[in-house]
Design an enzyme around this catalytic site. Structure first.
Site, mmCIF file in Angstrom:
data_model
loop_
_atom_site.group_PDB
_atom_site.id
_atom_site.type_symbol
_atom_site.label_atom_id
_atom_site.label_comp_id
_atom_site.label_asym_id
_atom_site.label_seq_id
_atom_site.Cartn_x
_atom_site.Cartn_y
_atom_site.Cartn_z
ATOM 1 N N GLU A 1 0.826 -1.213 0.000
ATOM 2 C CA GLU A 1 0.000 0.000 0.000
ATOM 3 C C GLU A 1 0.857 1.260 0.000
ATOM 4 O OE1 GLU A 1 -3.290 2.418 2.716
ATOM 5 O OE2 GLU A 1 -2.195 0.730 3.576
ATOM 6 N N GLU B 1 -11.764 3.214 5.987
ATOM 7 C CA GLU B 1 -10.656 3.574 6.868
ATOM 8 C C GLU B 1 -10.634 5.090 7.021
ATOM 9 O OE1 GLU B 1 -6.243 1.826 7.272
ATOM 10 O OE2 GLU B 1 -6.378 3.424 5.777
#
Length: 271
Positions: free
Chosen positions: A150, A249
């Site tokens: 990521e 998130e």
């Protein structure tokens, strides 16, 4: 077009409750069918599994251990000299993932060492990351688990994080060249670092195994004030037939429950 699937990141949502298992139960009551979390290694694995089975939740994603947070670690994948610790952390993550039937692990890259010049250490760190990812691919492919890398923005969130753009991640994925290692697309980070979301999503979605969302710049709910139109972005992902999970998130502006109206609207419009 199939509706998008959302999972609750219980490291960010339902934090009104202290225990991971309590947050799992609240996520299920709110209508989520899946959760994700950063680090769950201080939680009892048997208890996590019990609550998962009782609620019917799927565990969509966990992270590898960060290393020593108090010493400034945030992952070890690209940190030279820490390869053995990375492998130990990977083994622990796999143990939890297998027990929870979790099919995705975020393999955290880590930070440029304090005091080091990013450009001077970039190639050594990339080489370390590639070798660690190749090792991870061998481990994860045997278990049917997907490893994800990521990019995290270095403008607001973490100035020293090694992996900070989808373009950098794509180069690393090309070097690893294994189907068990893919990209994790956090749209919040991508907007801050590069923008050009429509083209970047179209370009990199084929090598993406998971998506996360939050508004920019304050990282609140997707429908809060900010730079991004998630109505547009959700339609784009539907058109591109994205079928894996989208992790929520973000930092709720008030309570988690009060901030879920955007998701209820999405669900009701796609019934």
């Amino acid at each position: 077009m199939a509706p998008l699937k959302f999972c609750a990141n219980i490291s960010w949502l339902f934090t009104e409750l202290p225990e991971v298992t309590q947050r799992m139960r609240d996520a299920a009551r709110a209508g989520f069918r899946a959760v994700e979390a950063a680090w769950i290694y201080s939680s009892d694995l048997k208890e996590l599994k019990t609550v998962k089975d009782e609620t019917g939740l799927e565990f969509a994603l966990i992270n590898t251990p960060p290393g020593d947070l108090s010493a400034g670690d945030l992952g070890l994948g690209a940190v030279p000299g820490r390869e053995q610790e990375f492998r130990q952390g990977l083994d622990l993550a796999v143990q939890y993932a297998k027990a929870l039937d979790c099919r995705r692990i975020h393999l955290m890259a880590g930070r440029v060492p304090a005091g080091a010049d990013r450009c001077a250490v970039a190639m050594e760190m990339e080489d370390t990351f590639v070798q660690n990812l190749k090792h991870a691919a061998g481990v994860l492919s045997k278990e049917g688990i997907l490893g994800l890398i990521e990019p995290i923005n270095t403008r607001i969130t973490d100035p020293r994080y090694f992996l900070d753009s989808p373009h950098q991640a794509a180069v690393i994925l090309q070097r690893v060249a294994h189907p068990s290692i893919r990209m994790q697309m956090d749209i919040y980070h991508w907007q801050i670092m590069d923008g050009n979301l429509t083209q970047n999503i179209r370009k990199y979605l084929p090598m993406t195994g998971h998506i996360q969302i939050a508004q920019v710049p304050d990282r609140h709910e997707p429908d809060s004030d900010g730079e991004l139109s998630y109505t547009y972005l959700f339609k784009l992902l539907e058109e591109l037939d994205y079928q894996d999970y989208i992790g929520c998130e973000y930092k709720p502006q008030r309570s988690t429950e009060a901030g879920l109206d955007w998701l209820r609207r999405y669900w009701s419009s796609h019934n």
